[in-house]
Structure formats: structure tokens, C-alpha cells
Design a protein around this motif. Structure first.
Motif, PDB file in Angstrom:
ATOM      1  N   GLU A   1       0.840  -1.209   0.000  1.00 43.21           N
ATOM      2  CA  GLU A   1       0.000   0.000   0.000  1.00 43.21           C
ATOM      3  C   GLU A   1       0.878   1.262   0.000  1.00 43.21           C
ATOM      4  OE1 GLU A   1      -3.125  -0.243   3.047  1.00 43.21           O
ATOM      5  OE2 GLU A   1      -4.406  -0.941   1.416  1.00 43.21           O
TER       6      GLU A   1
ATOM      7  N   GLU B   1       0.526   4.081  -1.471  1.00 41.46           N
ATOM      8  CA  GLU B   1      -0.231   5.335  -1.318  1.00 41.46           C
ATOM      9  C   GLU B   1      -0.460   5.616   0.158  1.00 41.46           C
ATOM     10  OE1 GLU B   1      -1.391   2.299  -2.248  1.00 41.46           O
ATOM     11  OE2 GLU B   1      -3.212   2.656  -3.399  1.00 41.46           O
ATOM     12  N   HIS B   2      -0.990   4.610   0.850  1.00 40.31           N
ATOM     13  CA  HIS B   2      -1.300   4.712   2.272  1.00 40.31           C
ATOM     14  C   HIS B   2      -0.053   5.076   3.088  1.00 40.31           C
ATOM     15  CE1 HIS B   2      -3.536   2.628   5.850  1.00 40.31           C
ATOM     16  NE2 HIS B   2      -2.704   3.534   6.298  1.00 40.31           N
TER      17      HIS B   2
ATOM     18  N   TRP C   1       0.944   8.960   2.064  1.00 37.42           N
ATOM     19  CA  TRP C   1       0.039  10.109   2.052  1.00 37.42           C
ATOM     20  C   TRP C   1       0.585  11.256   2.897  1.00 37.42           C
ATOM     21  CZ3 TRP C   1      -4.715   6.548   2.974  1.00 37.42           C
ATOM     22  CH2 TRP C   1      -5.281   6.175   1.746  1.00 37.42           C
TER      23      TRP C   1
ATOM     24  N   VAL D   1      -0.236  -2.407  -4.641  1.00 27.78           N
ATOM     25  CA  VAL D   1      -1.521  -1.765  -4.361  1.00 27.78           C
ATOM     26  C   VAL D   1      -2.525  -2.829  -3.917  1.00 27.78           C
ATOM     27  CG1 VAL D   1      -3.400  -0.405  -5.330  1.00 27.78           C
ATOM     28  CG2 VAL D   1      -1.045   0.061  -6.012  1.00 27.78           C
TER      29      VAL D   1
ATOM     30  N   TYR E   1      -9.043   2.412  -3.149  1.00 29.54           N
ATOM     31  CA  TYR E   1      -9.463   3.558  -2.350  1.00 29.54           C
ATOM     32  C   TYR E   1     -10.521   4.408  -3.048  1.00 29.54           C
ATOM     33  CZ  TYR E   1      -5.559   2.587   0.781  1.00 29.54           C
ATOM     34  OH  TYR E   1      -4.710   1.988   1.673  1.00 29.54           O
TER      35      TYR E   1
ATOM     36  N   LYS F   1      -7.136  10.607  -6.187  1.00 23.02           N
ATOM     37  CA  LYS F   1      -6.526  10.022  -7.387  1.00 23.02           C
ATOM     38  C   LYS F   1      -5.218  10.728  -7.731  1.00 23.02           C
ATOM     39  CE  LYS F   1      -7.296   9.383 -12.355  1.00 23.02           C
ATOM     40  NZ  LYS F   1      -8.240   9.570 -13.483  1.00 23.02           N
TER      41      LYS F   1
ATOM     42  N   ASN G   1      -2.525  10.081  -5.024  1.00 26.01           N
ATOM     43  CA  ASN G   1      -1.943   8.746  -5.199  1.00 26.01           C
ATOM     44  C   ASN G   1      -0.918   8.737  -6.326  1.00 26.01           C
ATOM     45  OD1 ASN G   1      -3.549   7.792  -3.150  1.00 26.01           O
ATOM     46  ND2 ASN G   1      -5.024   6.767  -4.474  1.00 26.01           N
TER      47      ASN G   1
ATOM     48  N   THR H   1       3.102   7.946  -5.304  1.00 28.75           N
ATOM     49  CA  THR H   1       3.722   6.734  -5.848  1.00 28.75           C
ATOM     50  C   THR H   1       4.792   7.075  -6.868  1.00 28.75           C
ATOM     51  OG1 THR H   1       1.904   6.537  -7.448  1.00 28.75           O
ATOM     52  CG2 THR H   1       1.739   5.233  -5.435  1.00 28.75           C
TER      53      THR H   1
ATOM     54  N   LEU I   1      -1.693   3.644 -11.874  1.00 25.60           N
ATOM     55  CA  LEU I   1      -0.661   4.491 -11.294  1.00 25.60           C
ATOM     56  C   LEU I   1       0.585   4.525 -12.172  1.00 25.60           C
ATOM     57  CD1 LEU I   1      -1.073   3.252  -7.627  1.00 25.60           C
ATOM     58  CD2 LEU I   1      -1.628   5.555  -8.445  1.00 25.60           C
TER      59      LEU I   1
END
Length: 575
Positions: free
Chosen positions: A223, A225-226, A229, A247, A251, A269, A272, A276, A293
Motif C-alpha cells: 500500500e 499510497e497509504h 500520504w 496496491v 481507495y 486520485k 496517489n 507513488t 498508477l
């Protein structure tokens, strides 16, 4: 390399377009459009250009059709002929960690940990075990440590741990009981805080500092992105030689279901895309249901818990001996929140109540929406029996024949894979998240609600086929690990010290990666720098939804993890 002709205008334009693709992608111009422009500019002359640029007699290198590689090799050959050598600059760090002990190091960083039975706790754990099993590389699994107050909110059955060592013992015992072999990888912890609003764990402080520099070689971000962030710290690609993101979660699908979901999804969007691109060399998407992505490919790199394959083998042997193993009908199992497929399930059963007359279904799950889901089903007078959630491998679930999963919010449903491994029928939507499963004969997909009814009837009256050895292997973690190594380019990275990319190494003296300033790298570096500046401001973090106090770890984390206070040991970001 004498006599290399200079670059002409189409070549320069093509290279400019290719290097600008990160910026073009950020403003909505897809990568395939950029590739078509490059191909139209220099496609007709590609073979002729390469033959002129490569050493005499070495025409075999023009085999294949990777326009990007060939164009960059052409640029590199021209630069080398001029004696130019680029050493890197402000936006890039060309000095990565050198491997001195002869063995590569893989750090797997994830956003959850057992006993929280969520995908990002379980799947990275199995990945660590099977990567370490090959003994080709050292493996470290980096998981979040929650203070006791957060543990009480997250972990089931009032289970808490007083120290990281106690939680590590629990994790290893759980894992080794399922894989059947002694695991040989390191488990480390980074400070994390639980967000009630997001129902997820956010890192506190700079996560990269919890991997020692001597081990900072290959990073796998579960993850990405998570994890990034609100990341305020060293850029992952600056500290590690190769960074792969995986991924797990769709989300955007979840966010669209919230208030003002369309606007939130639009913003997330682009965020992310931003994080990434700034922090990953390669991104793996478990299915095409996820956001497209930068630098991403689609591949299922997850397997099923080995115990489910053993259950399937046991059921197949009993069927072969003439026993009736499927004495129950249909069921669904999943966390009881609307987004996990319960809305779709209730809508389908309500719409076709008369078509499915006499059809009964058992549902297993706990969750925040349990009361509302059950009340809605009772109001509509649906033939659904609700039961408390339980382990999918529980003996009471073995005799069900049909697993029904109408969810379209999943990326790749673990429960679907487990049901197939146990030899059951699966009825699921014809959706990108289920594409991997469609190759299995026992997977029955539907496109319309009427088709759903037909597939349910077919499953209820038919008998599932026993899995072949090939199908069993495809579902296994051994196969998933092999796919991961291939699609993440880890196979090339792990062998780079033994000759690297054979095709490019045949061009002696041409260094592709540092031959000239890279516009794409500059864009990535500027995005990382902008993120670092923004995430350092507590007001900006609060406005964007970060849990207060997550820029740095707190006093309790210091005590639990034996850390110096953040004001004493605050990592300095080195550009």
C-alpha cells in the motif's frame, strides 16, 4: 564509438516527449498517447538509427520492439561519443547503498499487523516467509507498533501486547502453524497511530529510519499510497536501490460512496499519482480494478493460506471415495460493512426474490454496519441467515458448496481465492477484480442480475470440479512469489551484480541511467520535495485529514520501542 551521427530534430522531440511523460500524465495525458507520439517521430528510422549507433556487426541488439529503451540507448551513444558524463544533480541521488556482505536485503513495509486479520497484515507476512524461504536474500518485515490504547481499538477479542517482542512471538507462532516451516526473517516495528475516521493505521514519523542504512537495499511498500500520504521524511528511492509498491486497496471505489465522494476521489486520485511517482520505481496492481498508477503493471502476487489448499485436497479425496462432502448450500463471508458487497448482495436477492424462491443463504460477518445490514434484509423479507464472523477455514464452513461474492469494491478478494482453493463453486461479478479467478472452472461470473440468478441455480444444482495440480499451484504462495519476483523486476535486481541486464550490458561503455539529466527524475524529485515541505506543516496535515500528532512519534512510542525523543533523533532529510 567514433562516427556516431548527431541527433536530428525528430529524435530530440521524441526524447523530450518521453522525458515529459510524468508531467503529461499528471495533467491527464495518458502514457499510451505519449508512446504513440514517440513512435510516430522515430519509429520509421529505429532500425537504421540503432545500426548506426551500435558497434559494428552488433545488429542483434535491434531485436524486439521496446522503443523507449532503443531511443535512450541512441541518446546515450551520442552523449558518449562527445565524452559527456552526467554525475547526477540536485533532484537525484546517484549514490545508493552498496551491498558489502554478498547477500541482498529486502525490506517489506506494511500498514497493519496481526492479530488484526486484514489483508495488509496477512499477505505481507506470507510474502516475507516465502521470499526468505529461498535464502537468496535477507528479509525484514516492518510492521506498525500501536500503543496499548490503540491496540484496544484495533485488535480482536481484547488482545493486547505489552512489548514488540510479545507481539512478534504471536505473529511467528500464527504464521508457522499455517506454512508448516520455520520462518527465517526479521520482524521490526515502526510507530503507528490508529485513525478512527479512516479505520486504518497511519505511520508516525519517518518510517524509512527504522530500516538501518546497511540493510537499505530493496524496499517493498505494501500500500504505497497509504504509507506515503503523510510521509515526512527521506524519499524511499533515495535510501533504497529499488522500491516496489503493491496496491492492495481500491481507495477510489470506497471514497466514491462517501459524502462528496466524487470530489474526494478526484483529489485522492491525483495524490496517489503524486506519492507513488515520487517514492516507487515499480508499482504492482493486484487487479485492473485499481487506479492506473505511474510505472504500474497488473499482476496478482498474492496466494492463499496453505491450509485452504489442504482442505481442498482432503475434500477431493473424500469425494473420490464416494462420500458426500457438500451437504450445505450457499454462503457469504466478509466484514459486515456496506462497501464489502452487502449492498450488492441485498439488492440482487431483493430484485429476484421470486426467481430464487426456496433459495436460502448463510452470511458470516461482523462490522460497523451489521445492525443496518441485518435490519434491511429483514425489512425486505429475504431468506438470509446472519451469523457471527468466523475463520474461513473453520470446520463448520467446509461443507458449503457455493460461495457467493457480489462485491465490486475489492481489488482481489482473498475469500474468493480461499473458496476456490477449498474446491467450492464461486459466483461473482464479471469485474476486473475477479479476472484472475475466471480461469478456474469453478468460478461462475455474471454480467447482469438475471445472469446472477442463472449462475446461482447452476451452482446449486451442479458439482464443482476438483482442482488440478496446476490450478492448485496457481493459487499457492510459491506461485505468487514467483510472479512477484518476475513482475517487480526483482529477478533482474537480484542478479544485477552478476551481469545485470544482459541485453544492455552488450553495449560496452554505455551507461543508460546516468548518461544525462533525466526530466522524469527531476519531476519525481520535485514532487517528493513539495510533499516533504507540505507534510512538515501541521496545519496542512490537519486540513488533509492526517491524524493529529503523526508527523512525529510520541512519548509512549519512545518508551515501547526504546527510541530517543523525536526532538533529539529527528531524521534530517538529505537532498
Amino acid at each position: 564509438m567514433q562516427g556516431v551521427p548527431p541527433l536530428d530534430v525528430p529524435e530530440l522531440l521524441a526524447y523530450l516527449v518521453r522525458q515529459s511523460s510524468p508531467f503529461l500524465d499528471q495533467i491527464g495525458i495518458r502514457r499510451d498517447i505519449s508512446d504513440k507520439i514517440v513512435e510516430s517521430l522515430c519509429g520509421k528510422r529505429r532500425n537504421k538509427l540503432l545500426l548506426r549507433a551500435l558497434p559494428e556487426g552488433d545488429s542483434s541488439l535491434i531485436e524486439g520492439d521496446n522503443m523507449n529503451d532503443e531511443l535512450e540507448l541512441r541518446i546515450a551513444s551520442v552523449l558518449q561519443s562527445t565524452g559527456h558524463h552526467y554525475e547526477g544533480g540536485f533532484w537525484s541521488n546517484s549514490t545508493k547503498q552498496n551491498i558489502s556482505d554478498g547477500k541482498r536485503h529486502v525490506a517489506i513495509v506494511t500498514t497493519a499487523s496481526l492479530p488484526w486479520m486484514t489483508g495488509t497484515a496477512v499477505n505481507p507476512l506470507f510474502r516475507a516467509a516465502y521470499l526468505a524461504k529461498s535464502e537468496r536474500q535477507n528479509v525484514t518485515l516492518l510492521v506498525p507498533w500501536l500503543c496499548k490504547s490503540d491496540q484496544e481499538l484495533v485488535y480482536p477479542n481484547n488482545l493486547t501486547f505489552s512489548s514488540p517482542e510479545e507481539q512478534e512471538l504471536y505473529i511467528r507462532n500464527w504464521l508457522e502453524e499455517r506454512v508448516g516451516f520455520k520462518t527465517d526473517f526479521k520482524i521490526s516495528f515502526y510507530p503507528g497511530k490508529f485513525s478512527k475516521e479512516r479505520r486504518s493505521i497511519l505511520p508516525a514519523g519517518d518510517t524509512t529510519q527504522f530500516i538501518p542504512s546497511r540493510d537499505a537495499d530493496i524496499a517493498i511498500l505494501e500500500e504505497p499510497e497509504h504509507l506515503n500520504w503523510y510521509h515526512h521524511g527521506k524519499r524511499w528511492t533515495d535510501k533504497f536501490n529499488h522500491v516496489v509498491g503493491i496496491v492492495h486497496t481500491n481507495y477510489l471505489e470506497y471514497i466514491k460512496r462517501e459524502k462528496n465522494g466524487a470530489l474526494q476521489a478526484f483529489l485522492v486520485k491525483h495524490v496517489n499519482n503524486w506519492v507513488t511517482r515520487a517514492h516507487c520505481d515499480k508499482v504492482l496492481r493486484l487487479s485492473a480494478a485499481t487506479q492506473d498508477l505511474p510505472r504500474s503493471v497488473v499482476c496478482n502476487v498474492h496466494g492463499v493460506n496453505p491450509k485452504f489448499l489442504k482442505i481442498g485436497e482432503k475434500m477431493a479425496a473424500e469425494r473420490q471415495s464416494g462420500q458426500q462432502v457438500f451437504s450445505k448450500g450457499a454462503y457469504f463471508l466478509g466484514k459486515m460493512v456496506w462497501a464489502k458487497g452487502y449492498r450488492e448482495l441485498i439488492d440482487l436477492l431483493a430484485k429476484h426474490k421470486s426467481d430464487l424462491d426456496g433459495f436460502n443463504m448463510d452470511v458470516f460477518g461482523n462490522g460497523e454496519d451489521a445492525h443496518e445490514v441485518q435490519t434491511t434484509a429483514r425489512t425486505l423479507n429475504l431468506n438470509v441467515n446472519f451469523m457471527k464472523g468466523r475463520d474461513h477455514a473453520d470446520d463448520s464452513l467446509h461443507s458449503y458448496k457455493v460461495f457467493i461474492n457480489p462485491s465490486i469494491s475489492d481489488v482481489l478478494c482473498t475469500a474468493t481465492a480461499e473458496a476456490l482453493a477449498m474446491g467450492k463453486f464461486v459466483v461473482c461479478a464479471d469485474h476486473p477484480s475477479n479476472e484472475f479467478f475466471q480461469a478456474f472452472p469453478n468460478c461462475l461470473t455474471y454480467k447482469t442480475s438475471e445472469d446472477f440468478v442463472e449462475k446461482v441455480k447452476e451452482a446449486m444444482t451442479g458439482e464443482p470440479q476438483p482442482l488440478t495440480p496446476e490450478e492448485q499451484y496457481k493459487l499457492s504462495w510459491e506461485a505468487a512469489t514467483q510472479r512477484f519476483i518476475e513482475y517487480s523486476d526483482l529477478d533482474k535486481v537480484l542478479t544485477s551484480e552478476k551481469g545485470g541486464d544482459r541485453r544492455k550490458s552488450r553495449i560496452k561503455g554505455i551507461g543508460k541511467s546516468v548518461s544525462m539529466p533525466n526530466l522524469g527524475g527531476m519531476v519525481d524529485g520535485s514532487l517528493a520535495f513539495a510533499q516533504y515541505c507540505l507534510t512538515g506543516n501541521e496545519f496542512v496535515r490537519w486540513c488533509s485529514g492526517a491524524t493529529p500528532g503523526t508527523r512525529d512519534y510520541d512519548k509512549q512510542h519512545c518508551e515501547d520501542l526504546h527510541l530517543l525523543p523525536p526532538q533529539v533523533e529527528n531524521p534530517i532529510y538529505g537532498w
